[in-house]
Design a protein around this motif. Sequence first.
Motif, short mmCIF file in Angstrom:
data_model
loop_
_atom_site.label_atom_id
_atom_site.label_comp_id
_atom_site.label_asym_id
_atom_site.label_seq_id
_atom_site.Cartn_x
_atom_site.Cartn_y
_atom_site.Cartn_z
N LEU A 62 0.83 -1.20 0.00
CA LEU A 62 0.00 0.00 0.00
C LEU A 62 0.86 1.25 0.00
CD1 LEU A 62 -1.75 -2.36 1.33
CD2 LEU A 62 -3.07 -0.54 2.41
N ALA A 63 0.66 2.11 -1.00
CA ALA A 63 1.33 3.40 -1.06
C ALA A 63 0.63 4.37 -0.10
CB ALA A 63 1.30 3.92 -2.49
N PRO A 64 1.17 5.58 0.09
CA PRO A 64 0.53 6.55 0.98
C PRO A 64 -0.95 6.76 0.64
CG PRO A 64 2.71 7.31 0.44
CD PRO A 64 2.47 6.09 -0.40
N ASN A 65 -1.78 6.72 1.68
CA ASN A 65 -3.23 6.97 1.60
C ASN A 65 -4.00 5.92 0.79
OD1 ASN A 65 -3.10 9.47 3.11
ND2 ASN A 65 -2.17 10.36 1.27
N ALA A 66 -3.37 4.82 0.48
CA ALA A 66 -4.10 3.73 -0.18
C ALA A 66 -4.96 2.98 0.84
CB ALA A 66 -3.13 2.77 -0.86
N VAL A 67 -6.08 2.44 0.38
CA VAL A 67 -7.00 1.69 1.26
C VAL A 67 -7.29 0.34 0.62
CG1 VAL A 67 -9.28 1.62 2.33
CG2 VAL A 67 -8.07 3.81 2.11
N VAL A 68 -7.14 -0.73 1.41
CA VAL A 68 -7.50 -2.07 0.98
C VAL A 68 -8.46 -2.67 2.00
CG1 VAL A 68 -6.71 -4.43 0.58
CG2 VAL A 68 -5.36 -2.51 -0.28
N GLU A 69 -9.61 -3.12 1.52
CA GLU A 69 -10.58 -3.83 2.35
C GLU A 69 -10.65 -5.25 1.82
OE1 GLU A 69 -14.14 -1.11 3.25
OE2 GLU A 69 -13.25 -0.23 1.45
N HIS A 70 -10.08 -6.19 2.55
CA HIS A 70 -9.99 -7.57 2.11
C HIS A 70 -10.97 -8.41 2.93
CE1 HIS A 70 -7.63 -11.55 1.75
NE2 HIS A 70 -8.29 -11.36 0.63
N MET A 71 -12.05 -8.83 2.29
CA MET A 71 -13.12 -9.56 2.99
C MET A 71 -13.43 -10.85 2.24
SD MET A 71 -13.65 -7.59 5.59
CE MET A 71 -15.14 -8.31 6.27
N PRO A 72 -12.56 -11.84 2.34
CA PRO A 72 -12.76 -13.09 1.61
C PRO A 72 -13.80 -13.99 2.25
CG PRO A 72 -10.80 -13.27 2.96
CD PRO A 72 -11.30 -11.85 3.13
N GLU A 73 -14.26 -14.98 1.48
CA GLU A 73 -15.12 -16.02 2.00
C GLU A 73 -14.29 -16.94 2.91
OE1 GLU A 73 -18.54 -16.50 1.46
OE2 GLU A 73 -18.32 -14.46 0.74
N PRO A 74 -14.93 -17.75 3.75
CA PRO A 74 -14.20 -18.58 4.71
C PRO A 74 -13.25 -19.59 4.06
CG PRO A 74 -16.50 -18.40 5.36
CD PRO A 74 -16.39 -17.82 3.98
N VAL A 75 -12.30 -20.06 4.87
CA VAL A 75 -11.41 -21.15 4.50
C VAL A 75 -12.00 -22.45 5.03
CG1 VAL A 75 -9.12 -22.16 4.83
CG2 VAL A 75 -9.36 -19.69 4.49
N MET A 76 -12.08 -23.45 4.16
CA MET A 76 -12.65 -24.75 4.52
C MET A 76 -11.57 -25.82 4.40
SD MET A 76 -15.35 -26.66 5.27
CE MET A 76 -16.85 -25.80 4.78
N LEU A 77 -11.22 -26.44 5.52
CA LEU A 77 -10.18 -27.47 5.55
C LEU A 77 -10.82 -28.85 5.55
CD1 LEU A 77 -7.83 -25.87 8.24
CD2 LEU A 77 -7.63 -25.74 5.76
N TYR A 78 -10.65 -29.59 4.45
CA TYR A 78 -11.21 -30.92 4.35
C TYR A 78 -10.43 -31.90 5.24
CZ TYR A 78 -13.92 -29.59 0.17
OH TYR A 78 -14.80 -29.02 -0.71
N LYS A 79 -10.98 -33.09 5.43
CA LYS A 79 -10.30 -34.12 6.19
C LYS A 79 -8.92 -34.42 5.57
CE LYS A 79 -10.81 -38.89 7.82
NZ LYS A 79 -11.65 -40.10 7.85
N ASP A 80 -7.90 -34.50 6.42
CA ASP A 80 -6.51 -34.79 6.03
C ASP A 80 -5.85 -33.64 5.27
OD1 ASP A 80 -6.55 -37.35 7.20
OD2 ASP A 80 -7.46 -38.20 5.40
N ALA A 81 -6.44 -32.46 5.27
CA ALA A 81 -5.81 -31.30 4.63
C ALA A 81 -4.67 -30.77 5.50
CB ALA A 81 -6.83 -30.20 4.39
N ALA A 82 -3.66 -30.24 4.85
CA ALA A 82 -2.57 -29.53 5.53
C ALA A 82 -2.34 -28.24 4.76
CB ALA A 82 -1.30 -30.38 5.55
N PHE A 83 -2.50 -27.11 5.45
CA PHE A 83 -2.54 -25.81 4.76
C PHE A 83 -1.65 -24.81 5.48
CE2 PHE A 83 -5.11 -21.80 3.79
CZ PHE A 83 -4.56 -21.66 2.53
N ARG A 84 -0.81 -24.14 4.70
CA ARG A 84 0.02 -23.05 5.20
C ARG A 84 -0.43 -21.76 4.53
NH1 ARG A 84 4.98 -24.86 7.52
NH2 ARG A 84 5.16 -27.14 7.44
N ASN A 85 -0.83 -20.79 5.33
CA ASN A 85 -1.34 -19.53 4.82
C ASN A 85 -0.49 -18.38 5.36
OD1 ASN A 85 -3.27 -17.87 3.43
ND2 ASN A 85 -4.16 -17.34 5.41
N GLU A 86 0.03 -17.56 4.47
CA GLU A 86 0.88 -16.44 4.89
C GLU A 86 0.39 -15.16 4.24
OE1 GLU A 86 5.57 -14.94 4.85
OE2 GLU A 86 5.01 -16.85 3.91
#
Length: 294
Positions: A114-138
């Motif tokens: 974000l540069a000066p005075n920039a605005v970001v509104e990040h509103m994603p849908e949920p994360v769904m972890l299935y059985k035996d899933a392994a997830f790294r989120n950064e």
Amino acid sequence: MEGAKQKSWAGSKEGEQVKRTSVLRAAFTSRQGLTIVDNKFHTAPIKIAKAFPLDGQLGIIVMDVSPGLLSGDRYELLWTCGDDSHVMITNQSYTKVHPSKVAEDSSMLQQFVLAPNAVVEHMPEPVMLYKDAAFRNETRVEMQQGSVWIQGEVLCPGRTMRGERFDYRSYRNELSIHYEGELIFFQRQQIDPANHAITAPGCWEEMSHSATFYVFSDRVDRSHLELIQQKLDRIVSPEGHRIVSGASMTHHYGIVVSALSTAAWPLQQLMRELWETVRYALLERPPLRFLQQP
């Protein structure tokens, strides 16, 4: 620009799976008070499905044309926002993480610059972890003077209607916020259901779904925390889905709200209400009605 799906080789052993990296990059600029897409690039299966004006700001909807993140898949998204630009980013559906083979975690990296005075509104849908899933989120955020970064996220323990409840292998979530080059916030979360006493007192207990709301800006002060706390105090848990929540200010320029419940939709509603509260108080803007649920 659009390109074919990229592949990055994880190793050279015969029979080893090819790990797939999909990329989405977009840059935004403000011209005569309107935010537009300056440039963009993607590789399948993720892309910008739609970009549309929203009273001076720009709405972005991300689409994933695959069933979700499969074993070894990696998504990398880079959002670059120029001076005075204003972007709202969401996606079409849940981020679905499928079962992962051992040593082949699925992963996602999102970077917001974000540069000066920039605005970001990040509103994603949920994360769904299935059985035996392994997830790294950064998630990495780089901010400058006057910029605003808002995010609301919801995590599901599995496909609960199919009886999945903390049956995934692991979840690792990391968030770092830099303001003018200084690290002002860092959070790391790790959940390994097989090794953690999920239902123990002081842990998840009877809860199954979690949500976190963030707002970071040098405009944030204690009055915004008080407004958020007032909103939380007035929240009425829907029948059968108790909500517990708490809010606090960070060391520099931020407020974090954490919440737990027994379903995704009450937490999604809470994220929307907190977003509306902050959007009006900090940005002096009304709610974005196109995201409201009936």
